[in-house]
Design an enzyme around this catalytic site. Structure first.
Site, PDB file in Angstrom:
ATOM      1  CG  HIS A  80      44.008 -25.385  34.448  1.00 33.77           C
ATOM      2  ND1 HIS A  80      43.802 -24.918  35.721  1.00 33.77           N
ATOM      3  CD2 HIS A  80      45.078 -26.243  34.549  1.00 33.77           C
ATOM      4  CE1 HIS A  80      44.683 -25.442  36.552  1.00 33.77           C
ATOM      5  NE2 HIS A  80      45.475 -26.249  35.863  1.00 33.77           N
ATOM      6  CG  ASP A 126      40.031 -18.311  38.678  1.00 33.15           C
ATOM      7  OD1 ASP A 126      41.264 -18.173  38.709  1.00 33.15           O
ATOM      8  OD2 ASP A 126      39.481 -19.419  38.641  1.00 33.15           O
ATOM      9  CG  HIS A 164      36.502 -24.506  42.140  1.00 36.38           C
ATOM     10  ND1 HIS A 164      36.993 -25.786  42.273  1.00 36.38           N
ATOM     11  CD2 HIS A 164      37.570 -23.731  41.797  1.00 36.38           C
ATOM     12  CE1 HIS A 164      38.308 -25.782  42.021  1.00 36.38           C
ATOM     13  NE2 HIS A 164      38.671 -24.558  41.738  1.00 36.38           N
TER      14      HIS A 164
END
Length: 507
Positions: free
Chosen positions: A309, A404, A348
């Protein structure tokens, strides 16, 4: 797949026709908002079959199995909408692109929590309350200094949120009554005011606690949140200011760089909420038992700490460091295809085309690099980015760069250590957590404790066997007996002493 019926035979009655082939019975399941109630299936019962175990509870109705909640809606929400197939993210109906370009983090916070963009006076009041609740009790200094010098900042931050709850007994339903917050749904103004006070505290003190976790690692004194600064500006000030006091006369010379302030504000907007992710679900799971909100947020913080996460952007940096240079990218991608390496920052769980936040953050990255200088890893990142997007292997699997991929590079360029990256994720996500928690407390139907079912596959009834009558337990499979642990240091010496003592006692 279901049998296709001619359109002329169907009428739009928003229901699902289910035939239980075990019994031949037919059921009509209502469809609401393109969903069916899982509880309905408890009414579909059958006699136990030859392959059924008593633990399958066949006669008590069907259970719905969904490992990892891949297709389970646990709440009805008005907060965030994601269309993963088309790369859409909206907060309360507003596209994330518009909010990142035109709004501010605290304005977006207001939107997520209260459901609408604020007026000037509403935003002023909300901002004032959040910043007013930034300072923390002086005892917190002793709390942070009790950690080891090398404690991970997420361990400190998770503990600190739970620690906060010890100060505010008026926020604890275990002390004040379980309807402390839920009676706000019935229009109780005191309950609503109490709820919002805790929200101001959590958002206001999130930056303070994060800065304290950072500075304890630097061996520096803590900084009182300054006045006259924005939320993200105050956060950067608390991280970097060399004096523990607030000197208003020095603000002009010590204010953080505006480009870095704006970049962090946008990053905070992008990370403020993301629907029912792991940590938000954890906050609601915990919140459903009606603890104080500080405990619920601490649980969310622990969930976000996990590498699946909150550690994703850190994994990107480690991956880029391991690749080394752009010339090594082709070999790295070949290793990924052979499943010898892991490609971080691409793909994702929700987005099947592209992450809309990645396009916004790419522009932010350029602005930050223009101020901080070009990161040596950027060339490798660009080479990996371009090669993956041109490779059919990754394109066919819809593995596009996500938020990210770039956020780690930005945080690194801003000078943050990698183990602080998840803290920078938690601070804005507190807003999403409290927005969902508040929505749950205000549910007109009340709060039900989340108690999922399981499929029990273990042994059926067994009779207890006295210890002296047992043989060595033999169970096939990994982890079916305690591991043999290698000891060192004091424990090793003590065990050696004990063994020597037993030998001497036999002589």
């Amino acid at each position: 797949m279901g049998k296709q019926f001619p359109a002329s035979e169907l009428k739009r009655d928003e229901s699902l026709r289910v035939v239980d082939n075990r019994t031949g019975k037919e059921y009509t399941v209502p469809i609401t908002h393109n969903s069916i109630p899982a509880n309905f299936f408890k009414g579909i019962r059958a006699a136990a079959g030859p392959n059924d175990r008593p633990e399958d509870e066949t006669e008590r109705g069907l259970r719905v199995a969904d490992r990892g909640f891949l297709n389970t809606a646990v709440i009805e929400s008005h907060i965030t909408y994601i269309d993963g197939d088309n790369g859409v993210l909206r907060y309360r109906g507003y596209p994330i692109e518009q909010l990142a370009e035109r709004s501010s983090f605290l304005e977006v916070s207001y939107l997520l929590i209260y459901g609408a963009l604020p007026s000037a006076s509403q935003l002023s009041h909300f901002t004032s309350e959040v910043l007013l609740h930034g300072p923390i009790h002086s005892d917190a200094e002793g709390f942070f200094r009790a950690f080891r010098y090398d404690a991970h900042p997420m361990s400190m931050l998770t503990s600190a949120f739970a620690y906060l709850g010890s100060y505010y007994g008026e926020a604890n339903p275990s002390l004040q009554g379980q309807d402390l917050f839920t009676k706000a749904a019935k229009g109780d103004p005191a309950a609503l005011q109490n709820m919002d006070r805790q929200i101001f505290r959590l958002i206001g003190k999130a930056t303070t606690l994060a800065a304290m976790a950072y500075r304890i690692r630097q061996g520096r004194d803590f900084v009182v949140p300054p006045t006259g600064m924005s939320y993200t500006e105050s956060f950067l000030y608390q991280l970097d200011h060399l004096s523990p006091t607030d000197h208003l006369s020095e603000l002009h010379s010590t204010k953080p760089h505006p480009v870095l302030v704006k970049a962090l504000d946008i990053l905070f907007i992008l990370h403020a909420d993301h629907e029912m992710n792991a940590s938000s679900t954890t906050v609601l799971q915990t919140g459903s038992s009606l603890p104080d909100p500080f405990s619920a947020v601490a649980a969310g913080c622990a969930s976000l700490y996990g590498p699946l996460h909150g550690g994703a952007n850190e994994a990107v940096i480690r991956m880029l460091v391991s690749i080394g240079s752009p010339k090594n990218v082709p070999a790295f991608l070949d290793a990924v295809k052979k499943r010898q390496k892991v490609l971080s920052g691409f793909g994702h769980r929700v987005y099947k085309t592209s992450d809309p936040r990645s396009f916004i953050i790419r522009k932010v990255a350029d602005e930050v690099f223009a101020v901080t200088g070009r990161d040596p890893l950027l060339d490798t990142a660009m080479a990996l980015h371009d090669a993956a997007l041109k490779d059919d292997y990754f394109v066919s699997r819809k593995l596009a760069p996500n938020v990210d991929f770039w956020s780690g590079l930005i945080y690194r360029a801003m000078g943050f250590p990698m183990d602080f990256f998840p803290v920078l994720f938690v601070v804005p996500r507190v807003v999403g957590w409290v927005a969902h928690w508040r929505q749950m407390m205000l549910s007109p139907s009340g709060v039900k404790i989340w108690r999922p079912r399981q499929l029990y596959l273990g042994p059926s009834t067994r009779d207890y066997v006295p210890l002296e009558e047992r043989t060595s337990a033999f169970q096939v499979g990994v982890g079916m007996e305690p591991s043999v642990i290698e000891h060192s240091g004091m424990t090793k010496r003590r065990k050696l002493a004990e063994a020597a003592g037993k030998v001497r006692s036999k002589l």
